[in-house]
Design a protein around this motif. Structure first.
Motif, PDB file in Angstrom:
ATOM      1  N   ILE A  13       0.865  -1.179   0.000  1.00 58.40           N
ATOM      2  CA  ILE A  13       0.000   0.000   0.000  1.00 58.40           C
ATOM      3  C   ILE A  13       0.904   1.232   0.000  1.00 58.40           C
ATOM      4  O   ILE A  13       1.756   1.383   0.879  1.00 58.40           O
ATOM      5  N   ASN A  14       0.725   2.111  -0.998  1.00 58.04           N
ATOM      6  CA  ASN A  14       1.563   3.313  -1.098  1.00 58.04           C
ATOM      7  C   ASN A  14       1.002   4.365  -0.142  1.00 58.04           C
ATOM      8  O   ASN A  14       0.310   5.300  -0.542  1.00 58.04           O
ATOM      9  N   ILE A  15       1.321   4.188   1.144  1.00 57.48           N
ATOM     10  CA  ILE A  15       0.739   5.055   2.175  1.00 57.48           C
ATOM     11  C   ILE A  15       1.123   6.523   1.968  1.00 57.48           C
ATOM     12  O   ILE A  15       0.263   7.401   2.051  1.00 57.48           O
ATOM     13  N   PRO A  16       2.410   6.847   1.676  1.00 58.78           N
ATOM     14  CA  PRO A  16       2.741   8.267   1.479  1.00 58.78           C
ATOM     15  C   PRO A  16       1.919   8.918   0.363  1.00 58.78           C
ATOM     16  O   PRO A  16       1.445  10.045   0.508  1.00 58.78           O
ATOM     17  N   GLU A  17       1.734   8.191  -0.738  1.00 57.44           N
ATOM     18  CA  GLU A  17       0.961   8.772  -1.841  1.00 57.44           C
ATOM     19  C   GLU A  17      -0.476   9.069  -1.400  1.00 57.44           C
ATOM     20  O   GLU A  17      -1.046  10.124  -1.714  1.00 57.44           O
ATOM     21  N   ILE A  18      -1.061   8.134  -0.648  1.00 61.93           N
ATOM     22  CA  ILE A  18      -2.450   8.331  -0.220  1.00 61.93           C
ATOM     23  C   ILE A  18      -2.536   9.437   0.831  1.00 61.93           C
ATOM     24  O   ILE A  18      -3.492  10.222   0.853  1.00 61.93           O
ATOM     25  N   LEU A  19      -1.500   9.564   1.675  1.00 58.36           N
ATOM     26  CA  LEU A  19      -1.474  10.664   2.645  1.00 58.36           C
ATOM     27  C   LEU A  19      -1.527  12.008   1.934  1.00 58.36           C
ATOM     28  O   LEU A  19      -2.298  12.903   2.299  1.00 58.36           O
ATOM     29  N   VAL A  20      -0.694  12.150   0.899  1.00 57.72           N
ATOM     30  CA  VAL A  20      -0.655  13.419   0.165  1.00 57.72           C
ATOM     31  C   VAL A  20      -2.002  13.673  -0.517  1.00 57.72           C
ATOM     32  O   VAL A  20      -2.541  14.784  -0.489  1.00 57.72           O
ATOM     33  N   HIS A  21      -2.570  12.622  -1.089  1.00 60.28           N
ATOM     34  CA  HIS A  21      -3.877  12.716  -1.748  1.00 60.28           C
ATOM     35  C   HIS A  21      -4.953  13.184  -0.754  1.00 60.28           C
ATOM     36  O   HIS A  21      -5.765  14.055  -1.073  1.00 60.28           O
ATOM     37  N   LEU A  22      -4.908  12.646   0.463  1.00 61.83           N
ATOM     38  CA  LEU A  22      -5.922  13.024   1.456  1.00 61.83           C
ATOM     39  C   LEU A  22      -5.693  14.438   1.967  1.00 61.83           C
ATOM     40  O   LEU A  22      -6.635  15.171   2.258  1.00 61.83           O
ATOM     41  N   ARG A  23      -4.418  14.841   2.063  1.00 59.02           N
ATOM     42  CA  ARG A  23      -4.140  16.207   2.501  1.00 59.02           C
ATOM     43  C   ARG A  23      -4.753  17.206   1.521  1.00 59.02           C
ATOM     44  O   ARG A  23      -5.231  18.266   1.916  1.00 59.02           O
ATOM     45  N   GLN A  24      -4.736  16.834   0.245  1.00 56.74           N
ATOM     46  CA  GLN A  24      -5.309  17.744  -0.757  1.00 56.74           C
ATOM     47  C   GLN A  24      -6.814  17.881  -0.578  1.00 56.74           C
ATOM     48  O   GLN A  24      -7.404  18.890  -0.927  1.00 56.74           O
ATOM     49  N   GLN A  25      -7.443  16.820  -0.034  1.00 55.79           N
ATOM     50  CA  GLN A  25      -8.901  16.876   0.120  1.00 55.79           C
ATOM     51  C   GLN A  25      -9.329  17.579   1.394  1.00 55.79           C
ATOM     52  O   GLN A  25     -10.464  18.013   1.501  1.00 55.79           O
ATOM     53  N   ALA A  26      -8.428  17.643   2.380  1.00 61.64           N
ATOM     54  CA  ALA A  26      -8.810  18.235   3.652  1.00 61.64           C
ATOM     55  C   ALA A  26      -9.034  19.729   3.469  1.00 61.64           C
ATOM     56  O   ALA A  26      -8.407  20.355   2.620  1.00 61.64           O
ATOM     57  N   PRO A  27      -9.946  20.306   4.254  1.00 59.33           N
ATOM     58  CA  PRO A  27     -10.142  21.750   4.154  1.00 59.33           C
ATOM     59  C   PRO A  27      -8.889  22.489   4.626  1.00 59.33           C
ATOM     60  O   PRO A  27      -8.268  22.097   5.597  1.00 59.33           O
ATOM     61  N   HIS A  28      -8.505  23.539   3.905  1.00 59.44           N
ATOM     62  CA  HIS A  28      -7.310  24.300   4.263  1.00 59.44           C
ATOM     63  C   HIS A  28      -7.716  25.696   4.703  1.00 59.44           C
ATOM     64  O   HIS A  28      -8.585  26.306   4.096  1.00 59.44           O
ATOM     65  N   PRO A  29      -7.051  26.245   5.741  1.00 59.92           N
ATOM     66  CA  PRO A  29      -7.395  27.595   6.212  1.00 59.92           C
ATOM     67  C   PRO A  29      -7.085  28.642   5.137  1.00 59.92           C
ATOM     68  O   PRO A  29      -6.200  28.443   4.292  1.00 59.92           O
ATOM     69  N   LEU A  30      -7.822  29.759   5.214  1.00 60.56           N
ATOM     70  CA  LEU A  30      -7.689  30.837   4.237  1.00 60.56           C
ATOM     71  C   LEU A  30      -6.242  31.312   4.131  1.00 60.56           C
ATOM     72  O   LEU A  30      -5.704  31.488   3.032  1.00 60.56           O
ATOM     73  N   ALA A  31      -5.584  31.507   5.298  1.00 57.81           N
ATOM     74  CA  ALA A  31      -4.217  32.047   5.301  1.00 57.81           C
ATOM     75  C   ALA A  31      -3.278  31.100   4.556  1.00 57.81           C
ATOM     76  O   ALA A  31      -2.407  31.526   3.806  1.00 57.81           O
ATOM     77  N   GLU A  32      -3.494  29.774   4.762  1.00 54.92           N
ATOM     78  CA  GLU A  32      -2.617  28.801   4.110  1.00 54.92           C
ATOM     79  C   GLU A  32      -2.822  28.845   2.598  1.00 54.92           C
ATOM     80  O   GLU A  32      -1.865  28.819   1.827  1.00 54.92           O
ATOM     81  N   ARG A  33      -4.094  28.904   2.194  1.00 58.04           N
ATOM     82  CA  ARG A  33      -4.366  28.928   0.749  1.00 58.04           C
ATOM     83  C   ARG A  33      -3.752  30.167   0.109  1.00 58.04           C
ATOM     84  O   ARG A  33      -3.162  30.111  -0.966  1.00 58.04           O
ATOM     85  N   ALA A  34      -3.874  31.339   0.787  1.00 63.18           N
ATOM     86  CA  ALA A  34      -3.304  32.582   0.249  1.00 63.18           C
ATOM     87  C   ALA A  34      -1.783  32.464   0.144  1.00 63.18           C
ATOM     88  O   ALA A  34      -1.188  32.803  -0.883  1.00 63.18           O
TER      89      ALA A  34
END
Lengths: 491, 205
Positions: free
Chosen positions: A397-418
């Motif tokens: 199971i490519n756990i690191p790849e799936i971790l990164v994929h899930l991080r992309q789906q998580a909601p990100h705070p406004l400051a981080e997105r900016a």
């Protein structure tokens, strides 16, 4: 129940993949939950000792298998095939198991699975059950549901017994009491096991003997047992449980009624496929060539073992995992826990920080997918992405790849997105990037020199809001006085 | 919609991307051609703290210390030759309490896997039902050399999945306390294996 399961499936006719409930959600963000564990030196010492021991054992017994990589390739492919054909394999399993005399039940979520087990136990006229260690029953919080229904549930695996007597929760998939040392275990037995000898020592053999004496009569008189299953074989309807202590054999053999709670992803297409998984699992999990006991049963065998055999097939969010092609291989997990034992984050934070019954790297991808990422958004960040978990995973199971994929789906705070948008613009041009680095160095120069004089390191411990979110669980390194390119030009 | 139909429908919906068929590569070892399989088996069994004896001739001495012995109904008479203790045949079936009061159980097996030191019981000849080899504290198991295979794939071809199976690798053990291995928890605390039919043992068969 401490943490009531969230029933999102409803009872309507919608067939959309539904997320699951039970104990698979971290009640606090991971950094908050991990902080006290990281500060607990006794816990860190216990974990370090245990994970180092088992890493060494695993490496030794894996090294002696010349075809280990071929076995991993086969294991990964068999599981990918199972996922692709899951609906038809489940129907095949149901037909085979039913033909062999078992009764198959289906549970959309944790609450429904618990309800079925309670009803079956009541129908058997029992007010207590003995339990084989099972992640699925932990996940659905079955013990709490049984207790609420007036049914006593007795864990019979030594580590689960320690955790149950200590009013604690498991912190490891394979060794749930990994966070205790022998002195702490002796203390729990002394306090909570009325039939333990008064002069009980903290020798592991003495502690195991006390547990044996404590459970013996219960095994011989129990009428209902509850188990999980490591594998469910579609073409024969066979269930497989691997264990070490013999408590599994006791529960699976002596009671009249046996109820097994099985996640729908546990299927293997054929009996022959066990030749792959019974090589991969013991070496990856306990670092043994084979676990001491493996039990297999197919429905009911007249005159041998339980005569009333039930299987509860549980979805509880697994269909939601299946729906994501990137996250889907998470369902290949055989719960060996090799990834926990090599993870630098798990080794320091311990299993409780993950909140879910599934800790460590696999928990960091499985739990948020089962609940929906928005509800468990901190777990995909509980990793350094070092990749050690992928290296040891017996089913690749490519756990690191799936971790990164899930991080992309998580909601990100406004400051981080900016910030990320600005960074993206800067990094798209080599000229802008070089200029930004010059600017950062000029700005940070005096501060860096000051910090280096004060603390010996060019790092900042706390940044002001909104960047404080970043430094809550990390130090920020300040830019070096000279870039590599500048140094190279000078040479 | 029933839970069954709903779960199956959810899973079908989840596979809407129609993943391609998977070819399972089976390049792992299927057959073990090492000549010394029995020696490997003995090494693995002893590594797991099982006690190994060679030849049926070892049985009388082993059983001499056993007062009350459980046996399956179809045990070969020669295994009990010279045994003077109480024999408790599992017919009518012995209760769990009866079994708990016996000193040892003597059975055969279906297959033994050298590579992993695993003995497999499948309720076949001379093995009896599962409780028989579970409750007594000492299990004496006769393994014929023609029952020894090298690798797991070879063992599975000899087994019928419809039979209840118990795979045994050493005696009961736990590693739950600081990952120290301790032999003997709930299953039989002693496993003794009698290997018969070896070339170097004229008494074996």
């Amino acid at each position: 129940m401490n943490r009531p399961g969230v029933d999102r499936s409803g009872t309507g006719a919608s067939a959309a993949p539904a997320t699951g409930g039970g104990r698979i959600r971290t009640p606090l963000p991971f950094p908050t939950a991990a902080a006290p564990a990281v500060a607990d030196t006794q816990l860190r010492a216990n974990l370090h000792r245990a994970t180092r021991t088992i890493r060494g054992k695993r490496a030794r017994v894996v090294d002696e298998v010349p075809d280990w990589e071929a076995l991993r390739d086969a294991g990964a492919a068999i599981k990918a095939d199972v996922q692709r054909r899951l609906p038809e394999l489940l129907e095949q399993f149901e037909a085979s198991a039913t033909a062999a005399g078992a009764t198959v039940h289906w549970a959309r979520d944790a609450a429904e699975a618990c309800r079925i087990v309670v009803e079956l136990t009541r129908a058997a006229g029992a007010d207590e059950v003995v339990k084989v260690k099972s992640m699925a029953t932990q996940e659905i919080e079955l013990n709490e549901a049984l207790e609420a229904a007036g049914i006593a549930a007795y864990e019979t695996d030594l580590a689960e017994l320690i955790v149950q007597l200590g009013d604690d929760t498991p912190s490891h998939i394979l060794v749930p009491a990994i966070h205790y040392n022998r002195a702490q275990i002796r203390e729990i037995f002394h306090r909570r096991m009325p039939d333990a000898p008064a002069d009980l020592s903290d020798e592991p053999s003495a502690l195991a003997e006390a547990a044996r004496a404590h459970l013996r009569r219960r095994f011989l008189s129990a009428r209902v047992a509850v188990s999980g299953a490591n594998f469910a074989i579609a073409d024969t309807g066979t269930l497989v449980v691997v264990e070490s202590e013999g408590n599994g054999r006791m529960c699976l053999t002596l009671p009249e009624t046996l109820i097994s709670v099985v996640g729908v992803e546990k299927l293997l297409p054929t009996f022959t496929d066990l030749e792959v998984f019974l090589q991969l699992l013991p070496r990856s999990s306990t670092g043994e060539r084979m676990n001491p006991y493996t039990s297999m049963w197919t429905g009911v065998t007249p005159g041998d073992g339980p005569q009333s055999v039930h299987v509860v097939l549980v979805d509880n969010g697994r269909s939601a995992v299946l729906a994501d092609p990137v996250g889907r291989p998470t369902l290949s997990c055989i719960r060996c826990s090799a990834c926990l034992n090599v993870c630098p984050v798990y080794e320091r934070a311990g299993g409780h920080a993950y909140g879910s019954v599934y800790p460590g790297p696999i928990g960091a991808i499985l739990s948020p997918q089962l609940t929906g990422v928005a509800d468990n958004a901190s777990l995909p960040y509980a990793s350094t992405l070092c990749g050690a978990c992928y290296d040891v995973c017996p089913v690749k199971i490519n756990i690191p790849e799936i971790l990164v994929h899930l991080r992309q789906q998580a909601p990100h705070p406004l400051a981080e997105r900016a910030t990320m948008r600005v960074l993206s613009w800067v990094m798209r041009s080599p000229r802008r990037w070089a200029a930004a680095l010059r600017l950062a160095r000029a700005g940070a120069g005096p501060l860096g020199a000051y910090r280096e004089r004060r603390t010996g390191a060019r790092t900042l411990r706390r940044l002001p809001w909104p960047a404080s979110a970043w430094t809550r669980s990390r130090d920020l390194p300040l830019p070096a006085p000279q870039t590599f390119r500048e140094w190279w030009d000078q040479q | 919609m029933t839970a069954r139909d709903e779960i199956l429908a959810r899973l079908r919906t989840a596979l809407a991307d129609n993943p391609p068929p998977v070819e399972v590569p089976r390049q792992y070892r299927q057959v073990d051609d090492r000549p010394d399989l029995v020696e490997i088996l003995i090494d693995r069994l002893e590594d797991y703290r099982a006690v190994v004896h060679r030849g049926l001739g070892a049985l009388p001495a082993l059983l001499a210390k056993v007062g009350r012995l459980a046996v399956p109904t179809d045990i070969p008479a020669e295994w009990l030759a010279g045994y003077t203790g109480q024999v408790h045949r599992d017919a009518p079936p012995l209760s769990s309490a009866d079994l708990d009061g016996l000193d040892a159980v003597l059975t055969g097996c279906a297959v033994a896997v050298a590579d992993t030191g695993t003995i497999i019981l499948d309720a076949g000849p001379a093995q009896g039902r599962r409780a028989l080899t579970l409750v007594p504290d000492r299990h004496i198991c006769v393994v014929r050399s023609d029952q020894v295979v090298g690798l797991l794939p070879e063992a599975l071809t000899r087994l019928d999945p419809r039979t209840p199976q118990t795979w045994i690798s050493g005696p009961s053990a736990t590693s739950d306390i600081e990952l120290n291995r301790v032999e003997g928890v709930h299953g039989p605390r002693r496993l003794e294996v009698v290997l018969v039919g070896l070339d170097d043992d004229p008494r074996g068969r």
